[in-house]
Design a protein around this motif. Structure first.
Motif, mmCIF file in Angstrom:
data_model
loop_
_atom_site.group_PDB
_atom_site.id
_atom_site.type_symbol
_atom_site.label_atom_id
_atom_site.label_comp_id
_atom_site.label_asym_id
_atom_site.label_seq_id
_atom_site.Cartn_x
_atom_site.Cartn_y
_atom_site.Cartn_z
ATOM 1 N N ILE A 157 18.547 7.938 0.824
ATOM 2 C CA ILE A 157 18.360 6.810 -0.298
ATOM 3 C C ILE A 157 16.982 6.920 -0.519
ATOM 4 C CG2 ILE A 157 18.327 4.368 -0.789
ATOM 5 C CD1 ILE A 157 20.696 3.911 0.889
ATOM 6 N N PHE A 158 15.934 7.075 0.166
ATOM 7 C CA PHE A 158 14.480 6.960 -0.005
ATOM 8 C C PHE A 158 14.113 8.253 -0.970
ATOM 9 C CE2 PHE A 158 10.007 8.350 1.264
ATOM 10 C CZ PHE A 158 9.181 7.451 0.710
ATOM 11 N N GLN A 159 14.705 9.458 -0.443
ATOM 12 C CA GLN A 159 14.305 10.596 -1.144
ATOM 13 C C GLN A 159 14.763 10.660 -2.779
ATOM 14 O OE1 GLN A 159 12.173 12.967 -0.523
ATOM 15 N NE2 GLN A 159 12.429 13.430 1.383
ATOM 16 N N MET A 163 13.043 10.999 -6.036
ATOM 17 C CA MET A 163 13.342 11.915 -7.362
ATOM 18 C C MET A 163 13.674 11.132 -8.556
ATOM 19 S SD MET A 163 13.356 15.114 -6.100
ATOM 20 C CE MET A 163 14.211 15.792 -7.234
ATOM 21 N N MET A 164 14.083 10.038 -8.478
ATOM 22 C CA MET A 164 14.414 9.280 -9.890
ATOM 23 C C MET A 164 13.382 9.090 -10.809
ATOM 24 S SD MET A 164 17.577 7.120 -8.625
ATOM 25 C CE MET A 164 17.895 6.265 -10.390
ATOM 26 N N ARG A 165 11.984 9.026 -9.963
ATOM 27 C CA ARG A 165 11.088 8.716 -10.812
ATOM 28 C C ARG A 165 10.541 10.077 -11.553
ATOM 29 N NH1 ARG A 165 6.577 10.984 -7.935
ATOM 30 N NH2 ARG A 165 5.106 9.775 -8.988
ATOM 31 N N LEU A 166 11.176 11.056 -11.286
ATOM 32 C CA LEU A 166 10.828 12.339 -12.113
ATOM 33 C C LEU A 166 11.233 12.519 -13.171
ATOM 34 C CD1 LEU A 166 10.654 15.131 -8.973
ATOM 35 C CD2 LEU A 166 8.668 13.507 -9.812
ATOM 36 N N SER A 167 10.659 13.345 -14.054
ATOM 37 C CA SER A 167 11.335 13.785 -15.488
ATOM 38 C C SER A 167 11.501 15.287 -15.824
ATOM 39 C CB SER A 167 10.385 13.115 -16.666
ATOM 40 O OG SER A 167 10.295 11.994 -16.663
ATOM 41 N N ILE A 185 12.800 19.627 -7.333
ATOM 42 C CA ILE A 185 11.238 19.276 -7.525
ATOM 43 C C ILE A 185 10.628 20.252 -8.501
ATOM 44 C CG2 ILE A 185 9.292 18.742 -6.505
ATOM 45 C CD1 ILE A 185 10.774 17.239 -4.120
ATOM 46 N N ARG A 186 10.932 21.481 -7.901
ATOM 47 C CA ARG A 186 10.079 22.595 -8.520
ATOM 48 C C ARG A 186 10.443 22.738 -10.057
ATOM 49 N NH1 ARG A 186 10.974 28.111 -5.563
ATOM 50 N NH2 ARG A 186 10.052 26.761 -3.947
ATOM 51 N N SER A 190 7.329 16.671 -14.408
ATOM 52 C CA SER A 190 6.405 15.417 -13.837
ATOM 53 C C SER A 190 5.529 15.917 -12.838
ATOM 54 C CB SER A 190 7.222 14.573 -13.230
ATOM 55 O OG SER A 190 8.076 13.930 -13.937
ATOM 56 N N ASP A 191 4.420 15.063 -12.610
ATOM 57 C CA ASP A 191 3.434 15.498 -11.308
ATOM 58 C C ASP A 191 4.310 14.985 -10.027
ATOM 59 O OD1 ASP A 191 1.589 15.556 -9.456
ATOM 60 O OD2 ASP A 191 0.345 13.646 -10.126
ATOM 61 N N THR A 192 4.522 16.220 -9.420
ATOM 62 C CA THR A 192 5.415 16.322 -8.116
ATOM 63 C C THR A 192 4.541 15.995 -6.780
ATOM 64 O OG1 THR A 192 5.459 18.666 -8.035
ATOM 65 C CG2 THR A 192 7.163 17.353 -9.180
ATOM 66 N N LEU A 193 3.232 15.795 -6.774
ATOM 67 C CA LEU A 193 2.520 16.070 -5.704
ATOM 68 C C LEU A 193 3.056 14.985 -4.638
ATOM 69 C CD1 LEU A 193 -0.027 16.908 -4.043
ATOM 70 C CD2 LEU A 193 -1.538 14.921 -5.337
ATOM 71 N N ILE A 194 3.034 13.745 -5.073
ATOM 72 C CA ILE A 194 3.747 12.673 -3.900
ATOM 73 C C ILE A 194 4.979 13.129 -3.378
ATOM 74 C CG2 ILE A 194 4.514 10.414 -3.959
ATOM 75 C CD1 ILE A 194 2.677 9.573 -5.914
ATOM 76 N N ASN A 195 5.927 13.711 -4.329
ATOM 77 C CA ASN A 195 7.165 13.940 -3.814
ATOM 78 C C ASN A 195 7.148 15.322 -2.851
ATOM 79 O OD1 ASN A 195 7.940 12.966 -6.745
ATOM 80 N ND2 ASN A 195 9.877 13.135 -5.711
ATOM 81 N N ASN A 196 6.157 16.126 -3.055
ATOM 82 C CA ASN A 196 6.061 17.204 -2.094
ATOM 83 C C ASN A 196 5.603 16.798 -0.754
ATOM 84 O OD1 ASN A 196 7.008 19.607 -3.458
ATOM 85 N ND2 ASN A 196 5.264 19.416 -4.905
#
Length: 311
Positions: A157-159, A163-167, A185-186, A190-196
């Motif tokens: 759920i957390f992941q 992910m839902m914050r990305l465009s 993610i790739r 969007s800025d994916t730094l936090i996700n990575n």
């Protein structure tokens, strides 16, 4: 009209293992056969354990849960891949992709934690046999399963929330046969730094800690077995751990192989092929490893076959 996020309308494209048309039907036959073998093998293990009162012990209780998780894991991935191969349609909806990511992470994490719990069970059985009934009571076993599922669900759920914050803009092709988290993610715009950072931290936490627990358990198990005076006793103790150790080696070995492949190559298709090992091949082989190396499972399977064959 040009919407900022087109995935809400058109979803993604799963490029699969191969884009060559002439390879689609052979691959379809191969993965269909692997899927049917996986379903048959894991269902048979669950039936054998459930129908035989002699197998109603903590070790086989955890094994039946592992078979259930393996069955759910491949069902999350393979049917969609087979449909895409058969219809020559690589599309997957935005909601379908996120649902696949959620269930895959959930079952893969559960698989990982269950292997750790099974290592703990063997550790208690061999290193603390006099306290085994107390330490591995039905209540504690159920609690360990509940904790494993709870951690897996919360992690997934957390992941997904992250992910839902990305465009996602114009790039929709996922170089994989399923919606793998890092590949999705790739392709985000969007800025994916936090996700990575979250992915690497969670992978380390839920990968390194369970593996450390398994290695510690088996170091203690080996130390205890070496103290057993009789060769027969040593063989019996090792045989109770052999199947689980084989499954652990297969699961972590293939997973580590995928991680090293992703670290040394940028060609996603190679990573996709390597991912087949831990996501499809390992769940298929697990029932064979346990049934071939375990006399109790073989006897239970024979009784099921005899009851089915007899009038």
């Amino acid at each position: 009209m040009e919407p900022e996020n087109q995935t809400y309308l058109s979803g993604f494209l799963l490029l699969g293992i191969s884009e060559k048309e002439e390879q689609q039907m052979p691959l379809f036959g191969l993965f269909l056969g692997m899927y049917l073998v996986t379903v048959f093998g894991n269902v048979l293990i669950m039936l054998a354990i459930g129908s035989d009162s002699h197998l109603h012990t903590p070790m086989y209780f955890f094994l039946s849960n592992l078979s259930l998780v393996d069955l759910c894991l491949v069902t999350t991935l393979v049917p969609k891949m087979l449909v895409n191969m058969l219809t020559h349609n690589k599309a997957i909806s935005y909601a379908g992709c996120f649902a696949q990511m959620y269930f895959f992470m959930n079952f893969a994490c559960s698989d990982n934690l269950l292997l750790t719990v099974m290592a703990y069970d063997r550790f208690v059985a061999i290193c603390h046999p006099l306290h085994y009934v107390t330490l591995m009571s039905p209540r504690i076993c159920s609690l360990l399963i509940l904790i494993s599922w709870t951690i897996s669900i919360l992690y997934s759920i957390f992941q997904i929330v992250m992910m839902m914050r990305l465009s996602f803009c114009t790039k929709r092709e996922i170089s994989h046969f399923f919606c793998e988290l890092s590949e999705v993610i790739r392709i985000s715009c969007s800025d994916t730094l936090i996700n990575n950072i979250v992915v690497y931290f969670a992978t380390g936490l839920l990968g390194v800690l369970p593996l450390t627990g398994i290695l510690f358990s088996y170091s203690q198990i080996c130390s205890s077995i070496l103290k057993v005076p009789s060769p027969g006793g040593k063989y019996k103790a090792f045989s109770t751990c052999g199947s689980h150790l084989s499954v652990v080696s297969l699961f972590y070995g293939t997973g580590l192989g995928v991680y090293l492949s992703s670290a040394t190559t940028h060609y996603s298709r190679n990573i996709s092929i390597a991912s087949v090992m831990y996501s499809v091949v390992t769940p298929m082989l697990n029932p064979f490893i346990y049934s071939l190396r375990n006399k109790d499972i073989k006897d239970a399977l024979k009784r099921i076959i005899n009851r089915t064959a007899s009038p």
